[in-house]
Design a protein around this motif. Structure first.
Motif, PDB file in Angstrom:
ATOM      1  N   GLY A  19       0.811  -1.185  -0.092  1.00 12.36           N
ATOM      2  CA  GLY A  19      -0.075  -0.007  -0.156  1.00 12.36           C
ATOM      3  C   GLY A  19       0.879   1.305   0.018  1.00 12.36           C
ATOM      4  O   GLY A  19       2.057   1.231  -0.024  1.00 12.36           O
ATOM      5  N   ALA A  20       0.154   2.442  -0.127  1.00 12.44           N
ATOM      6  CA  ALA A  20       0.747   3.569  -0.234  1.00 12.44           C
ATOM      7  C   ALA A  20       1.872   3.804  -1.048  1.00 12.44           C
ATOM      8  O   ALA A  20       1.895   3.120  -2.095  1.00 12.44           O
ATOM      9  CB  ALA A  20       1.249   4.261   1.411  1.00 12.44           C
ATOM     10  N   ILE A 346       3.418   8.258   4.279  1.00 21.50           N
ATOM     11  CA  ILE A 346       2.343   8.336   5.383  1.00 21.50           C
ATOM     12  C   ILE A 346       1.618   9.830   5.371  1.00 21.50           C
ATOM     13  O   ILE A 346       2.320  10.753   5.685  1.00 21.50           O
ATOM     14  CB  ILE A 346       2.917   7.890   6.719  1.00 21.50           C
ATOM     15  N   SER A 349      -4.259  10.345   5.854  1.00 18.28           N
ATOM     16  CA  SER A 349      -5.407   9.264   5.625  1.00 18.28           C
ATOM     17  C   SER A 349      -5.343   7.814   5.713  1.00 18.28           C
ATOM     18  O   SER A 349      -6.167   6.994   5.839  1.00 18.28           O
ATOM     19  CB  SER A 349      -5.669   9.528   3.936  1.00 18.28           C
ATOM     20  N   ASN A 350      -3.990   7.644   6.119  1.00 19.87           N
ATOM     21  CA  ASN A 350      -3.524   6.246   5.835  1.00 19.87           C
ATOM     22  C   ASN A 350      -2.886   5.857   7.265  1.00 19.87           C
ATOM     23  O   ASN A 350      -2.217   4.835   7.585  1.00 19.87           O
ATOM     24  CB  ASN A 350      -2.685   5.784   4.815  1.00 19.87           C
ATOM     25  N   ASP A 352      -3.272   5.367  10.136  1.00 22.98           N
ATOM     26  CA  ASP A 352      -3.751   4.208  11.164  1.00 22.98           C
ATOM     27  C   ASP A 352      -4.073   3.093  10.382  1.00 22.98           C
ATOM     28  O   ASP A 352      -4.989   2.206  11.080  1.00 22.98           O
ATOM     29  CB  ASP A 352      -4.889   4.696  12.046  1.00 22.98           C
ATOM     30  N   SER A 353      -3.784   3.179   9.057  1.00 20.57           N
ATOM     31  CA  SER A 353      -4.424   1.839   8.267  1.00 20.57           C
ATOM     32  C   SER A 353      -3.369   0.273   8.533  1.00 20.57           C
ATOM     33  O   SER A 353      -2.373   0.371   9.127  1.00 20.57           O
ATOM     34  CB  SER A 353      -4.140   2.107   6.737  1.00 20.57           C
ATOM     35  N   ASP A 354      -4.104  -0.564   8.039  1.00 23.71           N
ATOM     36  CA  ASP A 354      -3.283  -1.823   8.249  1.00 23.71           C
ATOM     37  C   ASP A 354      -1.988  -1.816   7.482  1.00 23.71           C
ATOM     38  O   ASP A 354      -1.106  -2.353   7.724  1.00 23.71           O
ATOM     39  CB  ASP A 354      -4.276  -2.873   7.694  1.00 23.71           C
ATOM     40  N   GLU A 355      -2.086  -1.424   6.180  1.00 28.78           N
ATOM     41  CA  GLU A 355      -0.807  -1.095   5.276  1.00 28.78           C
ATOM     42  C   GLU A 355       0.428  -0.448   6.088  1.00 28.78           C
ATOM     43  O   GLU A 355       1.513  -0.922   6.133  1.00 28.78           O
ATOM     44  CB  GLU A 355      -1.005  -0.380   4.095  1.00 28.78           C
ATOM     45  N   VAL A 356       0.058   0.550   6.701  1.00 29.41           N
ATOM     46  CA  VAL A 356       1.130   1.516   7.291  1.00 29.41           C
ATOM     47  C   VAL A 356       1.623   0.492   8.652  1.00 29.41           C
ATOM     48  O   VAL A 356       2.592   0.334   9.130  1.00 29.41           O
ATOM     49  CB  VAL A 356       0.607   2.719   8.007  1.00 29.41           C
ATOM     50  N   LYS A 357       0.417  -0.178   9.394  1.00 25.25           N
ATOM     51  CA  LYS A 357       0.933  -0.855  10.557  1.00 25.25           C
ATOM     52  C   LYS A 357       1.761  -2.103  10.016  1.00 25.25           C
ATOM     53  O   LYS A 357       2.807  -2.585  10.778  1.00 25.25           O
ATOM     54  CB  LYS A 357      -0.303  -1.316  11.100  1.00 25.25           C
TER      55      LYS A 357
END
Length: 368
Positions: A19-20, A346, A349-350, A352-357
């Motif tokens: 992601g991202a 980052i 918008s993202n 706290d997303s699963d992709e960033v985690k």
């Protein structure tokens, strides 16, 4: 050997992004960061070549105990480098290595002395995070003369033979920042136009050089975007605050700021606040701010609406990978001469997303 931009085209990569915006995952990128390392172990056009251990490469220390690895870090006055230290320690533990480490505290000559001292302690490999890519050459050459493989981390060497260099692709990082600014200005004005400030990193480091190259080359593709000020922030909050304070006094209209790292951006944000020129996200007078590294301060500023984005690295995982390459080398496996760890953009918008985690908020693991 001086670092050649031709080397940037071929890197080993971590894998596909999650992601991202992930940088450095493709060898086709125009510049893969030497973040401070120009490893002269290959020719300038053959940086993808792998290195393998000679048949005589030692797997254990001279005393017959654990394999002893030396590690010299540039400084611990920045959370990112604390993350590198944590990653090296994690990697050493995972590989069962004995780790001997030093902190040069920003002193390039001290780092050379430290590294040479480490080489005298029976280490079978050394990991260097150079302060200065030229100043570190004598230590690299000393290791070469002793037959001890050199692994550089985040930053590199302009001379001597380096077995493997692990870093983010800082040229691509700078390019991504410029593209992001252009996209945001197009949303605001209907076309890519506006006034931009470029706060350069610590001059003399390859991380700063590469990020500046990527940013300046990419932003030049938009003729209506004017870089009204380019000034060294030196990867330092106080210096960046002072630089941005002066810039704000000279230019009544500023649309965006690129900080070469998040210390630069935090300094810029403080200057914007002090000048009474902070406007919230969505306001047409809001000064867009994008940085790099993904520090805890940057993440807090993004959540608070003071910083728009950061292009995060993951020094913990990146450093652990370097130790994995030492284990591979000792096992007589091929290791990449240059290995680009992916980055992730980052924003609010993202964040706290699963992709960033999944990518990892490394700064939440580091206590400085």
């Amino acid at each position: 050997m001086a670092w050649s931009s031709a080397r940037f085209d071929r890197w080993g990569t971590f894998g596909k992004s999650t992601g991202a915006v992930l940088l450095c995952a493709a060898a086709a990128l125009s510049g893969c960061s030497k973040s401070d390392n120009s490893s002269s172990s290959t020719s300038s056009s053959a940086s993808a070549a792998s290195a393998s251990a000679p048949a005589s490469a030692p797997a254990t220390s001279a005393s017959g105990g654990k394999t002893k690895i030396g590690f010299s870090i540039a400084t611990l006055n920045n959370a990112f480098f604390v993350g590198l230290k944590a990653g090296v320690e994690r990697g050493a533990k995972e590989q069962g290595f004995e780790l001997v480490q030093t902190n040069a505290n920003g002193d390039a000559q001290q780092q050379v002395n430290d590294a040479i001292n480490l080489l005298s302690q029976g280490v079978t490999a050394i990991v260097l995070n150079p302060i200065d890519s030229k100043a570190i050459i004598p230590a690299v050459e000393k290791a070469n003369s002793m037959g001890i493989p050199v692994f550089t981390l985040d930053r590199g060497s302009d001379g001597g033979k380096v077995t493997s260099f692990v870093a983010s692709d800082n040229v691509a990082l700078g390019q991504t920042a410029a593209k992001w600014i252009a996209e945001q200005l197009k949303k605001r004005y209907g076309s890519e136009k506006g006034n931009v400030v470029d706060l350069i990193g610590l001059v003399g480091t390859t991380a700063a050089t590469d990020r500046e190259k990527g940013f300046s080359d990419e932003i030049a593709k938009y003729p209506d975007i004017k870089v009204v000020a380019r000034q060294e922030g030196a990867f330092d909050q106080e210096k960046s605050l002072n630089a941005m304070t002066s810039i704000l006094q000279k230019f009544p209209q500023i649309d965006a700021v690129f900080g070469a790292n998040d210390d630069n951006t935090v300094g810029a944000e403080k200057a914007i606040d002090n000048a009474g020129r902070y406007k919230p996200l969505g306001d047409k007078e809001h000064i867009l701010v994008i940085g790099a590294d993904g520090t805890a301060q940057a993440l807090s500023a993004i959540r608070a609406g003071k910083q728009d984005a950061t292009i995060s690295q993951n020094p913990i995982r990146m450093a652990a990978q370097s130790l994995q390459f030492i284990a591979d080398y000792n096992a007589k496996k091929n290791v990449p001469a240059n290995y680009a760890w992916p980055t992730m953009l980052i924003d609010k918008s993202n964040i706290d997303s699963d992709e960033v985690k999944k990518y990892g908020l490394w700064s939440e693991e580091v206590k400085q």
